[in-house]
Design an enzyme around this catalytic site. Structure first.
Site, PDB file in Angstrom:
ATOM      1  N   HIS A 150      19.730 -32.316   2.182  1.00 61.19           N
ATOM      2  CA  HIS A 150      18.575 -31.701   1.508  1.00 61.19           C
ATOM      3  C   HIS A 150      18.749 -31.954  -0.002  1.00 61.19           C
ATOM      4  O   HIS A 150      19.070 -31.049  -0.755  1.00 61.19           O
ATOM      5  CB  HIS A 150      18.547 -30.212   1.824  1.00 61.19           C
ATOM      6  N   ARG A 199       9.789 -33.638   5.357  1.00 63.37           N
ATOM      7  CA  ARG A 199      10.785 -32.770   6.007  1.00 63.37           C
ATOM      8  C   ARG A 199      10.629 -32.924   7.507  1.00 63.37           C
ATOM      9  O   ARG A 199       9.506 -32.924   8.022  1.00 63.37           O
ATOM     10  CB  ARG A 199      10.573 -31.315   5.609  1.00 63.37           C
ATOM     11  N   LYS A 259       0.028 -36.065  18.685  1.00 65.18           N
ATOM     12  CA  LYS A 259      -0.549 -37.052  19.622  1.00 65.18           C
ATOM     13  C   LYS A 259       0.481 -38.109  19.999  1.00 65.18           C
ATOM     14  O   LYS A 259       0.164 -39.048  20.712  1.00 65.18           O
ATOM     15  CB  LYS A 259      -1.733 -37.762  18.958  1.00 65.18           C
TER      16      LYS A 259
END
Ligand code: NCD
Length: 307
Positions: free
Chosen positions: A129, A101, A80
């Site tokens: 990561h 993530r 949205k």
């Protein structure tokens, strides 16, 4: 409050403590079965994942906590038009800790700056990561007994592979580490890592294209997938995708005690016939990922509660 954006957010001593805690969890899981009773982990995943999201969820459940979240941008208010900053402010009211993530580099950092709870970067685009790196470090430490005096071959997509970027940052802090960077010309390590990390810290490294040439010297071979989703066109990806395939024949050139790691998912870069070789430890690596994430969740929640 502390967050986990990059492996460098932890000092070497803190990392040692974390590895120690994770191996105690591995040996005595029952001792930790209620350590996070009534605590909640939110997993906010704007990009696909199997291992990372599920291993975070398994980790929290093993600690007695519970999990909420979403596993794609389409199923969250991002669809949205809600910003990551607003989403994290909302999530802070529902959960005690969050793993995020996102396909954009820096998204986790933006989230952490507005968050009321510790944020763990579970992968931000082609950047970092850190929890995969913690997993890799635990695997190497548990199976090799050390994180120093190692020649490490990083093979595949060194340009877009965030696991490689994070692992290099973490390993350069240990003595006598050498890197062999094995990639096609187009997927070489980014210059910000070659110059600002490797050259700046005087870390020995060589770059080469042929895996066979590197193999005999390696203590660790870290294979990676060509990161399809980060290519600008399909044609380049198709040209690169099968550049490396680790076969039994190539593995025969390696030391008896070399270890093969892979963050997974594997596509074609390791032939399935290699899976039965005792040096292939990528599925064990997945198990270590749960223990180290348990240790990380516990540690960040403890730091949050400390005055
Ligand atoms: C890695 C990632 O997401 O960067 N996967 C993982 O978390 N285990 C590697 C990859 O996707 O190739």
């Amino acid at each position: 409050m502390r967050h986990m954006m990059s492996p460098l957010d932890l000092t070497v001593e803190e990392l040692d403590d974390l590895l120690h805690l994770a191996s105690d969890i591995e040996k005595n899981p029952d001792k930790y079965a209620h350590a996070c009773d009534r605590k909640k982990l939110a997993t906010c995943f704007y990009e696909p994942s199997t291992r990372t999201r599920l291993s975070f969820e398994a980790a929290m459940q093993n600690l007695g906590g519970s999990v909420l979240g979403f596993s794609s941008a389409d199923s969250s208010s991002a669809a949205k038009g809600e910003s990551v900053s607003d989403t994290i402010r909302v999530i802070s009211c529902y959960a005690d800790i969050c793993a995020i993530r996102h396909p954009k580099e820096g998204a986790a950092l933006v989230a952490s700056s507005k968050s009321g709870i510790p944020v763990i970067n579970a992968g931000d685009g082609g950047h970092q990561h850190p929890t995969q790196t913690l997993t890799d470090l635990m695997t190497i430490h548990s199976l090799k007994g050390r994180l120093s005096d190692l020649t490490i071959g990083l093979c595949g997509d060194l340009k877009f592979g965030r696991t490689v970027h994070s692992l290099i940052h973490a390993l350069i802090r240990y003595p006598n580490i050498k890197f062999v960077l094995i990639s096609p010309e187009e997927l070489r390590i980014p210059s910000y890592i070659r110059q600002d990390v490797l050259e700046k810290h005087k870390i020995p490294f060589v770059e080469m294209e042929r895996l066979e040439d590197a193999m005999p010297d390696l203590d660790i071979l870290y294979m990676t997938r060509v990161q399809k989703e980060r290519f600008f066109n399909e044609e380049d990806y198709v040209r690169m995708k099968d550049f490396y395939i680790l076969t039994k024949e190539k593995l025969a050139l390696a030391k008896e005690d070399m270890l093969v790691l892979h963050p997974l998912p594997r596509v074609n870069e390791i032939s399935v016939e290699v899976d039965d070789d005792p040096r292939a430890v990528y599925f064990k690596q997945v198990q270590y990922g749960v223990y180290i994430r348990m240790a990380l969740i516990l540690t960040l929640l403890k730091w949050k509660e400390e005055p």
